[in-house]
Design an enzyme around this catalytic site. Structure first.
Site, PDB file in Angstrom:
ATOM      1  N   LEU A  33       0.355  22.829 -20.541  1.00 46.94           N
ATOM      2  CA  LEU A  33      -1.109  22.143 -20.284  1.00 46.94           C
ATOM      3  C   LEU A  33      -2.202  23.234 -20.591  1.00 46.94           C
ATOM      4  O   LEU A  33      -1.896  24.511 -20.425  1.00 46.94           O
ATOM      5  CB  LEU A  33      -1.203  21.537 -18.755  1.00 46.94           C
ATOM      6  CG  LEU A  33      -0.208  20.358 -18.699  1.00 46.94           C
ATOM      7  CD1 LEU A  33      -0.424  19.711 -17.345  1.00 46.94           C
ATOM      8  CD2 LEU A  33      -0.140  19.234 -19.725  1.00 46.94           C
ATOM      9  N   HIS A  34      -3.202  22.807 -21.376  1.00 52.35           N
ATOM     10  CA  HIS A  34      -4.428  23.585 -21.474  1.00 52.35           C
ATOM     11  C   HIS A  34      -5.770  22.736 -21.393  1.00 52.35           C
ATOM     12  O   HIS A  34      -5.706  21.790 -20.999  1.00 52.35           O
ATOM     13  CB  HIS A  34      -4.120  24.246 -22.838  1.00 52.35           C
ATOM     14  CG  HIS A  34      -3.899  23.220 -23.898  1.00 52.35           C
ATOM     15  ND1 HIS A  34      -4.815  22.243 -24.321  1.00 52.35           N
ATOM     16  CD2 HIS A  34      -2.919  23.230 -24.759  1.00 52.35           C
ATOM     17  CE1 HIS A  34      -4.186  21.640 -25.326  1.00 52.35           C
ATOM     18  NE2 HIS A  34      -3.015  22.173 -25.578  1.00 52.35           N
ATOM     19  N   HIS A  37      -5.860  19.200 -22.706  1.00 49.16           N
ATOM     20  CA  HIS A  37      -5.269  18.410 -21.752  1.00 49.16           C
ATOM     21  C   HIS A  37      -6.217  17.964 -20.452  1.00 49.16           C
ATOM     22  O   HIS A  37      -6.453  16.901 -20.201  1.00 49.16           O
ATOM     23  CB  HIS A  37      -4.058  18.967 -21.259  1.00 49.16           C
ATOM     24  CG  HIS A  37      -2.867  18.931 -22.578  1.00 49.16           C
ATOM     25  ND1 HIS A  37      -2.280  20.257 -22.541  1.00 49.16           N
ATOM     26  CD2 HIS A  37      -2.296  18.394 -23.110  1.00 49.16           C
ATOM     27  CE1 HIS A  37      -1.483  20.093 -23.498  1.00 49.16           C
ATOM     28  NE2 HIS A  37      -1.536  18.929 -23.793  1.00 49.16           N
ATOM     29  N   GLY A 147      -5.670  12.716 -28.200  1.00 50.32           N
ATOM     30  CA  GLY A 147      -6.732  13.644 -28.712  1.00 50.32           C
ATOM     31  C   GLY A 147      -6.420  13.452 -30.087  1.00 50.32           C
ATOM     32  O   GLY A 147      -5.673  13.267 -30.744  1.00 50.32           O
ATOM     33  N   LYS A 149      -7.286  15.753 -32.180  1.00 48.84           N
ATOM     34  CA  LYS A 149      -6.652  17.033 -32.784  1.00 48.84           C
ATOM     35  C   LYS A 149      -5.217  16.339 -33.225  1.00 48.84           C
ATOM     36  O   LYS A 149      -5.096  16.752 -34.649  1.00 48.84           O
ATOM     37  CB  LYS A 149      -6.310  18.003 -31.837  1.00 48.84           C
ATOM     38  CG  LYS A 149      -6.083  19.421 -32.458  1.00 48.84           C
ATOM     39  CD  LYS A 149      -4.548  19.715 -32.838  1.00 48.84           C
ATOM     40  CE  LYS A 149      -3.956  19.988 -31.311  1.00 48.84           C
ATOM     41  NZ  LYS A 149      -2.443  20.416 -31.957  1.00 48.84           N
ATOM     42  N   ASP A 150      -4.758  15.514 -32.982  1.00 46.46           N
ATOM     43  CA  ASP A 150      -3.401  15.019 -33.599  1.00 46.46           C
ATOM     44  C   ASP A 150      -3.792  13.738 -34.020  1.00 46.46           C
ATOM     45  O   ASP A 150      -3.359  12.392 -33.470  1.00 46.46           O
ATOM     46  CB  ASP A 150      -2.297  14.776 -32.473  1.00 46.46           C
ATOM     47  CG  ASP A 150      -1.684  16.255 -31.928  1.00 46.46           C
ATOM     48  OD1 ASP A 150      -0.908  16.783 -32.474  1.00 46.46           O
ATOM     49  OD2 ASP A 150      -2.660  16.505 -30.987  1.00 46.46           O
ATOM     50  N   SER A 186      -0.428  23.778 -27.401  1.00 48.21           N
ATOM     51  CA  SER A 186       0.580  24.366 -26.817  1.00 48.21           C
ATOM     52  C   SER A 186       1.169  25.536 -27.586  1.00 48.21           C
ATOM     53  O   SER A 186       1.829  26.388 -27.143  1.00 48.21           O
ATOM     54  CB  SER A 186       1.535  23.540 -26.346  1.00 48.21           C
ATOM     55  OG  SER A 186       0.948  22.490 -25.545  1.00 48.21           O
ATOM     56  N   ARG A 187       1.173  25.241 -29.035  1.00 52.17           N
ATOM     57  CA  ARG A 187       2.026  26.117 -29.999  1.00 52.17           C
ATOM     58  C   ARG A 187       1.308  27.296 -30.142  1.00 52.17           C
ATOM     59  O   ARG A 187       1.643  28.032 -30.619  1.00 52.17           O
ATOM     60  CB  ARG A 187       2.243  25.468 -31.079  1.00 52.17           C
ATOM     61  CG  ARG A 187       3.380  24.046 -31.099  1.00 52.17           C
ATOM     62  CD  ARG A 187       3.883  23.526 -32.327  1.00 52.17           C
ATOM     63  NE  ARG A 187       5.018  22.700 -31.898  1.00 52.17           N
ATOM     64  CZ  ARG A 187       5.212  21.361 -31.741  1.00 52.17           C
ATOM     65  NH1 ARG A 187       4.043  20.858 -31.769  1.00 52.17           N
ATOM     66  NH2 ARG A 187       6.393  20.900 -31.395  1.00 52.17           N
TER      67      ARG A 187
HETATM   68  P1  AMP Z   1       0.799  17.433 -26.540  1.00 54.59           P
HETATM   69  O1  AMP Z   1       1.120  18.038 -24.933  1.00 54.59           O
HETATM   70  O2  AMP Z   1       0.629  18.617 -27.582  1.00 54.59           O
HETATM   71  O3  AMP Z   1       1.864  16.462 -26.933  1.00 54.59           O
HETATM   72  O4  AMP Z   1      -0.440  16.961 -26.256  1.00 54.59           O
HETATM   73  C1  AMP Z   1      -0.774  15.793 -25.431  1.00 54.59           C
HETATM   74  C2  AMP Z   1      -2.280  15.328 -25.907  1.00 54.59           C
HETATM   75  O5  AMP Z   1      -3.179  16.013 -25.739  1.00 54.59           O
HETATM   76  C3  AMP Z   1      -2.291  14.561 -27.259  1.00 54.59           C
HETATM   77  O6  AMP Z   1      -2.843  13.163 -27.226  1.00 54.59           O
HETATM   78  C4  AMP Z   1      -2.801  15.370 -27.995  1.00 54.59           C
HETATM   79  O7  AMP Z   1      -3.591  14.992 -29.052  1.00 54.59           O
HETATM   80  C5  AMP Z   1      -3.910  15.841 -27.028  1.00 54.59           C
HETATM   81  N1  AMP Z   1      -4.409  17.375 -27.456  1.00 54.59           N
HETATM   82  C6  AMP Z   1      -3.615  18.633 -27.516  1.00 54.59           C
HETATM   83  N2  AMP Z   1      -4.548  19.509 -27.929  1.00 54.59           N
HETATM   84  C7  AMP Z   1      -5.777  19.035 -28.137  1.00 54.59           C
HETATM   85  C8  AMP Z   1      -6.799  19.467 -28.566  1.00 54.59           C
HETATM   86  N3  AMP Z   1      -7.160  20.737 -28.916  1.00 54.59           N
HETATM   87  N4  AMP Z   1      -8.201  18.494 -28.459  1.00 54.59           N
HETATM   88  C9  AMP Z   1      -7.979  17.431 -28.034  1.00 54.59           C
HETATM   89  N5  AMP Z   1      -6.782  16.827 -27.888  1.00 54.59           N
HETATM   90  C10 AMP Z   1      -5.708  17.499 -27.628  1.00 54.59           C
END
Ligand code: AMP
Length: 283
Positions: A33-34, A37, A147, A149-150, A186-187
């Site tokens: 998480l960041h 999230h 998000g 972002k995706d 996260s990457r």
């Molecule tokens: P993940 O854990 O990478 O699958 O992301 C979980 C959720 O966080 C997804 O809906 C992503 O689109 C969102 N998310 C990840 N990074 C960002 C970001 N930089 N800005 C906004 N939403 C994000």
């Protein structure tokens, strides 16, 4: 804050909340998480009576050659990061429970899943839509938070929710960026300090594209060329694709309009990073 690991327990809690007519906000994640999230979780907390954070590194959304086995997993750190946000449940299911033996059912959003990232990750979005459907069925959230972002993921999930009459509001929140403009991901943890610095080329290319569009450029091929030139000026960055597309159908456009999505994927070292902007309020 309660950690739940079994589907049965999660279903029992969600059912109790439903009988009390409470609203539930779900934030699906893969952990690591960041700050971005946290922004989803905080909004979910404002909008709903209860918030569920799911953490599940979903095997079916990784291609065989991808980073499933090395994806960062650190629950203790995740728990620290969310301390104080007011999350009610952290749901951490096991892969063996999410995909019981004999598992044969998937959810696929046609066409949209094959474009942009889907062209290089042919199984990815089917993995995402299948696991998100499972989470929706287990928790029956009032709202689910994703998000921008995706962007392609958010578009596909919205389509799926409409097509399958899912009684959930899909909320999409803006991309959250670090100080230098790089989107939180996260990457980013895979990047060396040099590679992390090189990643700045991604938001820079999009900012320049936005500036050109604001100055009146509408020809997609010229904007693509400009983004490509910027990315290629960084030796550590390898451009995978640039798409300038209509944000519902994801079909490629020749002319940029209001709402047009400009998305790209870039490989830097071991990381595959994605980012996007939309052309808004063009006069
Ligand atoms: P993940 O854990 O990478 O699958 O992301 C979980 C959720 O966080 C997804 O809906 C992503 O689109 C969102 N998310 C990840 N990074 C960002 C970001 N930089 N800005 C906004 N939403 C994000």
């Amino acid at each position: 804050m309660r950690v739940i690991k079994t589907l049965r327990e999660m279903q029992t809690v969600a059912k109790k909340w439903h009988t009390e007519n409470k609203t539930i906000g779900l934030v699906p994640t893969m952990g690591a998480l960041h700050t971005a999230h946290l922004s989803l979780l905080r909004k979910a907390k404002i909008d709903n009576d209860f918030v569920v954070l799911s953490i599940f590194v979903n095997p079916t959304q990784f291609e065989p050659s991808e980073d499933y086995h090395i994806y960062p997993r650190d629950l203790a750190r995740d728990l620290e990061i969310i301390d104080g946000v007011g999350i009610d449940i952290i749901f951490i299911p096991e892969a063996a429970d999410m995909y019981p033996s004999g598992f044969k059912t998937t959810v696929e959003v046609k066409e949209l899943s094959t474009r942009l990232c889907g062209a290089v990750r042919p199984n990815h979005f089917q993995g995402v839509t299948t696991v998100v459907t499972k989470l929706f069925n287990i928790i029956k959230p009032t709202r689910a938070y994703f998000g921008q972002k995706d962007a392609q993921q958010a578009i596909i999930i919205k389509r799926m929710a409409v097509d399958l009459h899912m009684e959930v509001e899909i909320v999409v929140l803006p991309t959250i960026r670090e100080e230098d403009g790089v989107a939180y991901s996260s990457r980013n943890l895979y990047l060396s300090p040099k590679e992390r610095q090189a990643a700045q080329v991604i938001p820079r290319s999009l900012e320049l594209a936005k500036a050109k569009i604001m100055q009146g450029e509408r020809v997609a091929s010229r904007i693509k060329q400009q983004i490509q030139d910027v990315i290629q000026s960084e030796p550590l960055a390898q451009l995978e694709y640039i798409s300038i597309c209509e944000p519902e159908s994801l079909s490629e456009l020749e002319i940029i309009n209001e709402g047009t999505l400009i998305a790209l994927a870039v490989r830097i070292g071991k990381a595959r990073l994605i980012d996007n902007i939309t052309a808004e309020e063009l006069s």
